[in-house]
Scaffold this motif. Structure first.
Motif, PDB file in Angstrom:
ATOM      1  N   ALA A   1       9.759   6.812 -14.375  1.00 41.49           N
ATOM      2  CA  ALA A   1       9.362   6.632 -15.775  1.00 41.49           C
ATOM      3  C   ALA A   1       7.935   7.154 -15.954  1.00 41.49           C
ATOM      4  N   ALA A   2       7.065   6.820 -15.016  1.00 43.52           N
ATOM      5  CA  ALA A   2       5.680   7.299 -15.103  1.00 43.52           C
ATOM      6  C   ALA A   2       5.625   8.824 -14.957  1.00 43.52           C
ATOM      7  N   ALA A   3       6.361   9.341 -13.978  1.00 41.68           N
ATOM      8  CA  ALA A   3       6.260  10.765 -13.668  1.00 41.68           C
ATOM      9  C   ALA A   3       6.855  11.642 -14.764  1.00 41.68           C
ATOM     10  N   SER A   4       7.720  11.063 -15.590  1.00 39.45           N
ATOM     11  CA  SER A   4       8.321  11.826 -16.684  1.00 39.45           C
ATOM     12  C   SER A   4       7.681  11.490 -18.034  1.00 39.45           C
ATOM     13  N   GLY A   5       6.594  10.700 -17.985  1.00 42.02           N
ATOM     14  CA  GLY A   5       5.912  10.355 -19.227  1.00 42.02           C
ATOM     15  C   GLY A   5       6.687   9.378 -20.092  1.00 42.02           C
ATOM     16  N   ARG A   6       7.682   8.717 -19.486  1.00 44.52           N
ATOM     17  CA  ARG A   6       8.497   7.764 -20.238  1.00 44.52           C
ATOM     18  C   ARG A   6       8.157   6.335 -19.812  1.00 44.52           C
TER      19      ARG A   6
ATOM     20  N   THR B   1       0.833  -1.206   0.000  1.00 42.14           N
ATOM     21  CA  THR B   1       0.000   0.000   0.000  1.00 42.14           C
ATOM     22  C   THR B   1       0.862   1.248   0.000  1.00 42.14           C
ATOM     23  N   PHE B   2       0.488   2.199  -0.859  1.00 46.13           N
ATOM     24  CA  PHE B   2       1.219   3.455  -1.000  1.00 46.13           C
ATOM     25  C   PHE B   2       0.307   4.598  -0.581  1.00 46.13           C
ATOM     26  N   THR B   3       0.774   5.393   0.370  1.00 46.56           N
ATOM     27  CA  THR B   3      -0.085   6.392   1.005  1.00 46.56           C
ATOM     28  C   THR B   3       0.541   7.776   0.902  1.00 46.56           C
ATOM     29  N   THR B   4      -0.301   8.748   0.597  1.00 48.39           N
ATOM     30  CA  THR B   4       0.138  10.143   0.614  1.00 48.39           C
ATOM     31  C   THR B   4      -0.781  10.938   1.537  1.00 48.39           C
ATOM     32  N   THR B   5      -0.358  12.157   1.856  1.00 45.62           N
ATOM     33  CA  THR B   5      -1.104  13.017   2.776  1.00 45.62           C
ATOM     34  C   THR B   5      -2.351  13.581   2.088  1.00 45.62           C
TER      35      THR B   5
ATOM     36  N   THR C   1      -1.488   6.721  -9.897  1.00 47.83           N
ATOM     37  CA  THR C   1      -2.193   6.067 -10.998  1.00 47.83           C
ATOM     38  C   THR C   1      -1.357   4.921 -11.570  1.00 47.83           C
ATOM     39  N   ALA C   2      -0.060   5.175 -11.747  1.00 56.98           N
ATOM     40  CA  ALA C   2       0.819   4.123 -12.281  1.00 56.98           C
ATOM     41  C   ALA C   2       0.900   2.940 -11.320  1.00 56.98           C
ATOM     42  N   LEU C   3       0.984   3.227 -10.025  1.00 51.31           N
ATOM     43  CA  LEU C   3       1.069   2.152  -9.043  1.00 51.31           C
ATOM     44  C   LEU C   3      -0.210   1.323  -9.036  1.00 51.31           C
ATOM     45  N   GLU C   4      -1.362   2.015  -9.175  1.00 52.40           N
ATOM     46  CA  GLU C   4      -2.633   1.278  -9.228  1.00 52.40           C
ATOM     47  C   GLU C   4      -2.671   0.373 -10.465  1.00 52.40           C
ATOM     48  N   GLN C   5      -2.142   0.885 -11.592  1.00 51.80           N
ATOM     49  CA  GLN C   5      -2.097   0.058 -12.797  1.00 51.80           C
ATOM     50  C   GLN C   5      -1.215  -1.174 -12.593  1.00 51.80           C
ATOM     51  N   ASP C   6      -0.223  -1.048 -11.716  1.00 50.91           N
ATOM     52  CA  ASP C   6       0.665  -2.166 -11.411  1.00 50.91           C
ATOM     53  C   ASP C   6       0.072  -3.113 -10.371  1.00 50.91           C
ATOM     54  N   GLY C   7      -1.164  -2.822  -9.935  1.00 44.30           N
ATOM     55  CA  GLY C   7      -1.810  -3.702  -8.968  1.00 44.30           C
ATOM     56  C   GLY C   7      -1.537  -3.360  -7.516  1.00 44.30           C
TER      57      GLY C   7
END
Lengths: 295, 295
Positions: A289-294, A211-215, A232-238
């Protein structure tokens, strides 16, 4: 990502039309080595302005829409006129097009209350080759510092501007200098009611198991654009994601933590105060990679 | 004090020599109607600077020494180079001399961290005919607003810059706008631990019987220059003075309260939140004679 030349010419686009009205031309390129601002601009006399910093990767600006929306949100929080977002997007395109092609560019969108008495905002786009963030992306030492205010002020006391990205940033830079005095490179702010908030220029992301959590932004932090992309990328990774408040001990005991921002991207925290945190280089590379659109 | 023309030409003196080193000439007059600042000056990108505002009455600047000392104190609090105070005093003299003689002039001394990467501060003096404060000096309605932080942060968390007069002032202006939304003209900040602090641009002075009390600077407020002058005058008049923390109820139940600043001078609070406060025009005039050097 390779080291980049830092001495390429920056590009400056002034945007006199940002507040609407009759400014003509609505934006134009200007010489960043020449003075462009009056000493009576309210950004120079009172820190009255808002801004956004965007990462531009291989010529493509990331999250333009969310950044512009956040600029408009910050502007509303300090009662600036609503910025012309389409015009700013065009000016941003012009700045990127005018800059020598580089792998990583940092573009700032700035909007001030304008010259005292003039009642028209000043705005500009400044694009320049990004700093070399390769060392930071391998990890940074971070210290927790008191932010002085509780998580409740965003609701109770909007004049404190919690969560507005204003140009009154001296406190954030003072916190970063305090971190250097403590043999660290960045800061994780903690609220006076004991919750982890964000960095001075970044968003917190914490891994606990899968689980990945932010404020949550309700706590008076800036709504992060990069963290949204990464979640969003992490959710796509399950992976599972959540937005909830965490105590310092939660982060100290976590399976990894990052500070995310648009130019520097995801930076793993290698040490938080005196505690070494687990670092996952592969996962960090996936985030970036996700955050830079790569991705 | 009579209404003054607001359209007399302001005077601008740039002070490139403020940080020491080899700047030559060390200050010079410039055209305030022309751009003087780069968009990469850290005051424009991060609100990184400190300032002082002085009242100049019949050509005489009040409290020059205390203002310059406070500028140096603020500069140290954000790790700016120590300003050359003698040079700033000379530049201030030059600005006043260059301005058309008026009864009341407002002079700002500004010092920023300078252009990104240049490692040399930017400084200027801007002098202009004062606003017409005659209505304000008869009294203002004031609301109490939460400042979010406790009185202890100046000691525990210096990176919050409590008591530093920085150009990151957007929060103070947001508080003043909130006051206008509440049908008031100014603000008295209250700490999160429930003590009265100061105004966004002024110092609190409260009368209870024959005793006049202001907030101690240890509580994280700016050390007021005008209040120091006024307290000295009150002591000469046989009044008792003190520096101690007051609760909102203490001020609501007081025999009068003022917000003091260098240009506007002592402004009596006519109404604090919903409570009318006693106003003593004669005593206010006495304070303002002292604060303007006309006493």
């Amino acid at each position: 990502m390779a080291h980049q030349q830092a001495d390429l010419e920056p590009v400056l686009i002034m945007v006199p039309g940002v507040g609407g009205g009759q400014a003509e031309p609505r934006f134009h390129q200007a010489d960043p080595a020449r003075a462009q601002l009056l000493v009576t601009d309210l950004v120079a006399t009172r820190g009255e302005g808002v801004f956004e910093t965007l990462g531009v990767f291989d010529g493509v600006a990331m999250n333009v829409g969310p950044h512009l929306q956040r600029l408009a949100r910050s502007a509303a929080m300090i009662d600036l006129p609503a910025p012309d977002l389409d015009l700013l997007a065009s000016a941003l395109d012009a700045a990127i097009a005018a800059h020598t092609a580089v792998p990583e560019l940092t573009a700032r969108i700035m909007m001030t209350r304008g010259v005292e008495g003039a009642d028209a905002p000043t705005a500009w786009i400044h694009a320049r080759t990004a700093e070399d963030y390769s060392a930071a992306r391998r990890g940074m030492r971070v210290v927790m510092l008191d932010r002085g205010i509780p998580t409740t002020v965003a609701g109770t006391s909007p004049w404190l501007l919690a969560g507005a990205k204003t140009l009154s940033y001296a406190g954030n830079l003072a916190a970063l200098r305090e971190a250097r005095r403590r043999d660290a490179e960045d800061v994780l702010y903690v609220s006076s009611d004991g919750w982890c908030l964000e960095g001075p220029t970044s968003t917190l992301l914490v891994r606990r198991g899968n689980t990945f959590t932010t404020t949550p932004t309700e706590a008076g932090v800036l709504p992060g654009t990069t963290v949204a992309t990464v979640l969003t990328a992490l959710e796509q990774d399950g992976r599972t994601t959540s937005r909830e408040l965490m105590r310092p001990q939660d982060v100290l005991d976590s399976d990894g933590a990052w500070l995310l921002s648009s130019g520097r991207l995801a930076v793993p925290i290698t040490r938080l105060d005196d505690r070494e945190l687990p670092v996952d280089a592969e996962l960090t590379a996936r985030m970036n990679a996700a955050a830079s659109g790569r991705g």
